[in-house]
Design an enzyme around this catalytic site. Structure first.
Site, mmCIF file in Angstrom:
data_model
loop_
_atom_site.group_PDB
_atom_site.id
_atom_site.type_symbol
_atom_site.label_atom_id
_atom_site.label_comp_id
_atom_site.label_asym_id
_atom_site.label_seq_id
_atom_site.Cartn_x
_atom_site.Cartn_y
_atom_site.Cartn_z
ATOM 1 N N GLU A 12 4.171 4.599 2.211
ATOM 2 C CA GLU A 12 3.837 4.551 0.777
ATOM 3 C C GLU A 12 4.728 5.480 -0.044
ATOM 4 O OE1 GLU A 12 2.049 2.169 -0.301
ATOM 5 O OE2 GLU A 12 1.372 1.575 1.693
ATOM 6 N N ASP A 71 2.055 2.373 13.632
ATOM 7 C CA ASP A 71 2.593 3.732 13.442
ATOM 8 C C ASP A 71 3.499 4.175 14.596
ATOM 9 O OD1 ASP A 71 1.042 3.694 11.185
ATOM 10 O OD2 ASP A 71 0.084 5.643 11.559
HETATM 11 N N1 ARG Z 1 1.208 -1.122 2.207
HETATM 12 C C1 ARG Z 1 1.016 -1.366 3.600
HETATM 13 C C2 ARG Z 1 -0.320 -2.077 3.780
HETATM 14 O O1 ARG Z 1 -1.337 -1.497 3.541
HETATM 15 C C3 ARG Z 1 1.050 -0.109 4.423
HETATM 16 C C4 ARG Z 1 1.661 -0.304 5.755
HETATM 17 C C5 ARG Z 1 1.650 0.967 6.564
HETATM 18 N N2 ARG Z 1 1.987 0.703 7.906
HETATM 19 C C6 ARG Z 1 1.670 1.530 8.906
HETATM 20 N N3 ARG Z 1 2.015 1.275 10.142
HETATM 21 N N4 ARG Z 1 0.984 2.623 8.695
HETATM 22 O O2 ARG Z 1 -0.365 -3.229 4.158
HETATM 23 ZN ZN ZN Z 2 4.374 -1.420 1.630
#
Ligand code: ARG
Ligand code: ZN
Ligand code: CA
Length: 315
Positions: A127, A193
């Site tokens: 983000e 992650d």
């Molecule tokens: N904007 C993305 C969603 O909520 C965030 C993705 C974050 N990805 C992660 N592996 N933490 O769909």
């Molecule tokens: Zn995103």
């Protein structure tokens, strides 16, 4: 500084890049009062809507919290966003100030108590990438090859990558059909992650351009102590007496060693005094009767300590 850099596969090593960007928790809130940079706000809202068009999280009157001035703070409201979304962010240079920042689902924050596979802190990394103007690596075209993230060194990618693979797995698709394929390990993909481990040099250039452009005011934010001032030792045994004084003050320095510089400032920050003591006596007298009545600050810096004290002059 990111331990995950060891995971960057050989095929991407030459374009993986250090962002040279570091964040600090705020030392001061918007009123100038000391803060840890983290506030907790009770709310009656059980689940906030998962879209920037929903206002509630950004407004205290609707059960959220008012954003702190986006020119000086990166706001990261953490709340229940329900299921299906980990976070969302307003890009720089667009949108309203009151909704700026990264809204994060509580279950995807940090490493403690977060829900796998989003429990290694990468939602905020992703983000904040958006906050610094990065676009998803698949160009948000959901399966096509015309979309772009406007970064030259991230390979073209059809759709978002979900889930995870051993880090050096080469993945190809119709937009990047040959090895090394598309960069599913990038923080700006949708990978779990554990699989995310790099920004590229091109992405860093875009983030740095944002810090030189629409978000440049964050670099001189009054919300954090400048690094040098952080070293002020408020506990040191220095006394200044009498205060209020009619002109002559005595400064008692205990525990200050070596060359000691004393600078005086008026309340507007103008310097009115500078004195260097090569080997400070325990008590040194100063005649400040040339200064007009008012409040002054003395900054005393020695080899081992830095101290600021107030002195009041009367006539
Ligand atoms: N904007 C993305 C969603 O909520 C965030 C993705 C974050 N990805 C992660 N592996 N933490 O769909
Ligand atoms: Zn995103
Ligand atoms: Ca695409």
């Amino acid at each position: 500084m990111n331990a995950d850099t060891v995971n960057v596969p050989a095929i991407w090593k030459s374009i993986a890049a250090n962002t040279h960007i570091q964040f600090r928790l705020a030392d001061f809130d918007t009123l100038g009062n000391p803060t840890t940079g983290i506030i907790h706000i009770p709310t009656a809202v059980t689940s906030f809507a998962n879209s920037p068009s929903d206002h509630k999280i950004n407004f205290a009157t609707l059960g959220g919290a008012n954003a702190w001035n986006r020119n000086h703070y990166l706001n990261i409201p953490i709340c229940n966003l329900g299921t299906g979304i980990l976070g969302y962010t307003q890009m720089p240079g667009v949108g309203t100030a009151s909704k700026d920042g990264c809204v994060i689902n509580y279950m995807a924050v940090g490493k403690t108590g977060a829900t796998a596979p989003y429990n290694l802190g990468r939602t905020i990394t992703h983000e904040v990438g958006h906050w610094l103007n990065l676009i998803h690596t698949w160009g948000d075209d959901y399966g096509y090859c015309y979309g772009t993230d406007y970064v030259a060194d991230t390979p073209n990618e059809g759709n978002a990558n979900y889930s995870n693979y051993p880090v050096s797995t080469v993945r190809t698709d119709s937009c990047s059909p040959n090895s090394p394929g598309f960069m599913w390990q990038n923080y700006m993909d949708y990978t779990d992650d554990a699989g995310m481990c790099l920004f590229t040099a091109g992405q860093v250039a875009r983030m740095q351009a944002t810090l030189a452009g629409p978000r440049d005011s964050i670099l001189s934010s009054p919300a954090v102590w400048p690094a040098a001032v952080k070293q002020i030792d408020w506990t040191a045994a220095v006394s200044i007496y009498p205060s209020p004084s009619k002109g002559v003050i005595n400064i008692r320095l205990q525990g200050m060693t070596g060359k000691t510089v004393i600078r005086g400032f008026d309340i507007s920050g103008n310097q009115v005094l500078e004195r260097t003591l090569e080997n400070p006596d325990p008590v040194t007298g100063f005649d400040l009767s040339y200064l007009s009545e008012g409040v002054y600050f003395l900054e005393i810096t020695s080899l081992n300590r830095r101290i600021v004290r107030k002195v009041v002059l009367i006539r």
